[in-house]
Design a protein around this motif. Structure first.
Motif, PDB file in Angstrom:
ATOM      1  N   TRP A 191     -12.281   2.554   9.812  1.00 15.01           N
ATOM      2  CA  TRP A 191     -10.925   2.082  10.108  1.00 15.01           C
ATOM      3  C   TRP A 191     -10.608   0.762   9.409  1.00 15.01           C
ATOM      4  O   TRP A 191      -9.509   0.240   9.562  1.00 15.01           O
ATOM      5  N   GLY A 192     -11.549   0.212   8.656  1.00 18.29           N
ATOM      6  CA  GLY A 192     -11.340  -1.078   8.005  1.00 18.29           C
ATOM      7  C   GLY A 192     -12.029  -2.184   8.771  1.00 18.29           C
ATOM      8  O   GLY A 192     -13.064  -1.963   9.394  1.00 18.29           O
ATOM      9  N   ALA A 212      -4.426   8.982   3.384  1.00 10.08           N
ATOM     10  CA  ALA A 212      -3.361   8.239   2.707  1.00 10.08           C
ATOM     11  C   ALA A 212      -3.469   6.745   3.003  1.00 10.08           C
ATOM     12  O   ALA A 212      -3.332   5.902   2.103  1.00 10.08           O
ATOM     13  N   ALA A 213      -3.726   6.397   4.260  1.00  9.90           N
ATOM     14  CA  ALA A 213      -3.864   4.981   4.626  1.00  9.90           C
ATOM     15  C   ALA A 213      -5.096   4.373   3.955  1.00  9.90           C
ATOM     16  O   ALA A 213      -5.073   3.206   3.535  1.00  9.90           O
ATOM     17  N   THR A 214      -6.151   5.161   3.816  1.00 11.55           N
ATOM     18  CA  THR A 214      -7.355   4.671   3.146  1.00 11.55           C
ATOM     19  C   THR A 214      -7.100   4.401   1.670  1.00 11.55           C
ATOM     20  O   THR A 214      -7.610   3.424   1.106  1.00 11.55           O
ATOM     21  N   ARG A 215      -6.292   5.250   1.049  1.00 13.80           N
ATOM     22  CA  ARG A 215      -5.939   5.009  -0.361  1.00 13.80           C
ATOM     23  C   ARG A 215      -5.145   3.715  -0.501  1.00 13.80           C
ATOM     24  O   ARG A 215      -5.349   2.946  -1.454  1.00 13.80           O
ATOM     25  N   GLN A 216      -4.243   3.451   0.437  1.00 15.39           N
ATOM     26  CA  GLN A 216      -3.497   2.188   0.400  1.00 15.39           C
ATOM     27  C   GLN A 216      -4.449   1.003   0.565  1.00 15.39           C
ATOM     28  O   GLN A 216      -4.335  -0.009  -0.131  1.00 15.39           O
ATOM     29  N   TRP A 217      -5.372   1.141   1.494  1.00 15.97           N
ATOM     30  CA  TRP A 217      -6.369   0.097   1.706  1.00 15.97           C
ATOM     31  C   TRP A 217      -7.175  -0.134   0.427  1.00 15.97           C
ATOM     32  O   TRP A 217      -7.415  -1.275   0.028  1.00 15.97           O
ATOM     33  N   SER A 218      -7.599   0.939  -0.213  1.00 12.50           N
ATOM     34  CA  SER A 218      -8.398   0.843  -1.431  1.00 12.50           C
ATOM     35  C   SER A 218      -7.635   0.132  -2.544  1.00 12.50           C
ATOM     36  O   SER A 218      -8.181  -0.719  -3.255  1.00 12.50           O
ATOM     37  N   GLY A 219      -6.350   0.458  -2.711  1.00 12.75           N
ATOM     38  CA  GLY A 219      -5.537  -0.212  -3.722  1.00 12.75           C
ATOM     39  C   GLY A 219      -5.414  -1.694  -3.454  1.00 12.75           C
ATOM     40  O   GLY A 219      -5.475  -2.523  -4.376  1.00 12.75           O
ATOM     41  N   CYS A 220      -5.253  -2.044  -2.180  1.00 15.92           N
ATOM     42  CA  CYS A 220      -5.160  -3.455  -1.796  1.00 15.92           C
ATOM     43  C   CYS A 220      -6.470  -4.179  -2.099  1.00 15.92           C
ATOM     44  O   CYS A 220      -6.475  -5.297  -2.626  1.00 15.92           O
ATOM     45  N   MET A 221      -7.594  -3.549  -1.786  1.00 13.66           N
ATOM     46  CA  MET A 221      -8.893  -4.174  -2.033  1.00 13.66           C
ATOM     47  C   MET A 221      -9.144  -4.346  -3.530  1.00 13.66           C
ATOM     48  O   MET A 221      -9.686  -5.372  -3.962  1.00 13.66           O
ATOM     49  N   ALA A 260     -13.640   3.376   0.039  1.00  8.11           N
ATOM     50  CA  ALA A 260     -13.649   3.581   1.492  1.00  8.11           C
ATOM     51  C   ALA A 260     -14.279   2.360   2.160  1.00  8.11           C
ATOM     52  O   ALA A 260     -15.174   1.724   1.592  1.00  8.11           O
ATOM     53  N   PRO A 261     -13.836   2.016   3.361  1.00  9.78           N
ATOM     54  CA  PRO A 261     -14.371   0.819   4.026  1.00  9.78           C
ATOM     55  C   PRO A 261     -15.869   0.861   4.266  1.00  9.78           C
ATOM     56  O   PRO A 261     -16.520  -0.186   4.289  1.00  9.78           O
ATOM     57  N   GLN A 262     -16.439   2.062   4.440  1.00  8.75           N
ATOM     58  CA  GLN A 262     -17.868   2.149   4.727  1.00  8.75           C
ATOM     59  C   GLN A 262     -18.734   1.651   3.572  1.00  8.75           C
ATOM     60  O   GLN A 262     -19.907   1.327   3.772  1.00  8.75           O
ATOM     61  N   ALA A 303     -10.839 -10.188   2.765  1.00  7.05           N
ATOM     62  CA  ALA A 303      -9.931  -9.279   2.058  1.00  7.05           C
ATOM     63  C   ALA A 303      -9.827  -7.956   2.778  1.00  7.05           C
ATOM     64  O   ALA A 303      -8.738  -7.365   2.882  1.00  7.05           O
ATOM     65  N   ASP A 304     -10.948  -7.475   3.304  1.00 10.52           N
ATOM     66  CA  ASP A 304     -10.961  -6.221   4.063  1.00 10.52           C
ATOM     67  C   ASP A 304     -10.049  -6.330   5.278  1.00 10.52           C
ATOM     68  O   ASP A 304      -9.235  -5.432   5.560  1.00 10.52           O
TER      69      ASP A 304
END
Length: 215
Positions: free
Chosen positions: A37-38, A116-125, A134-136, A158-159
């Motif tokens: 979940w981040g 989809a939310a994970t892809r947004q997270w990945s782009g931000c990171m 992926a957060p893991q 950043a995470d």
């Protein structure tokens, strides 16, 4: 309490647990705020990174209150009696809960909304300089080091920021809850039986401990 009372009745008046009590915190007290979940919480990110809090060292076990064959026999018998008195809820119910939890986690990981939310997270990171799909990946990347480093703390901050920006945690937990509600509804009869078994076990334990305390 059951073992202590039994041992004292067996003649070992000084018996006080013989190392039965643990000073360590339960596992959930040192759990990381990071997962699929981040990362939850900028304060934790700034101080912990991806290393869990250090757990206190256990207290040294006290010296046994006795020794020899008589003591060993009594200890084994008291352990057996306590186990028989306490019992446990049916194992099948616990197995079912574990299986349904695993199913809900698997379904959540493959859900289109979470992906989809994970892809947004990945782009931000990636934009922040910490590429990860992926957060893991991040705990695996940084926990190999024995101590938390400034680079790790920066990645954790950043995470946490990207988790908030993408609302990954909000989406992830909402989706997980939805799958779990469905599984609960589909298995309501078996889960209700397990819940009642656990409640009966708790009530039995309360009565046993109250009796030991009164004695």
């Amino acid at each position: 309490m059951l073992v202590v009372s039994c041992m004292r009745r067996a003649g070992f008046a000084a018996f006080d647990g013989d190392g039965l009590q643990s000073a360590q915190l339960p596992d959930n007290a040192t759990a990381l705020p990071a997962g699929p979940w981040g990362y939850l919480g900028p304060e934790a990110a700034a101080s912990l990174g991806f290393h869990p809090p250090k757990r206190p060292l256990p207290r040294p076990a006290t010296a046994p209150a006795g020794s020899g064959e008589v003591y060993d026999t009594a200890r084994v018998d008291c352990d057996r009696q306590a186990t028989e008195q306490l019992g446990s809820p049916p194992a099948a119910g616990g197995d079912l809960v574990d299986r349904l939890f695993d199913e809900s986690m698997t379904a959540t990981a493959g859900d289109a909304r979470v992906m989809a939310a994970t892809r947004q997270w990945s782009g931000c990171m990636t934009a922040a300089g910490f590429a990860a799909t992926a957060p893991q990946e991040l705990p695996r990347r940084y926990q190999a080091a024995p101590e938390t480093t400034p680079a790790e703390l920066a990645a954790a901050r950043a995470d946490a920021d990207c988790t908030a920006r993408s609302n990954l945690a909000g989406v992830w937990f909402a989706v997980l809850a939805g799958y779990q509600r469905r599984l609960i509804d589909r298995n309501a009869e078996a889960l209700t039986a397990q819940r009642e078994a656990v409640r009966a076990q708790d009530a039995k334990l309360t009565r046993l401990l109250a009796g030991e305390a009164a004695g």
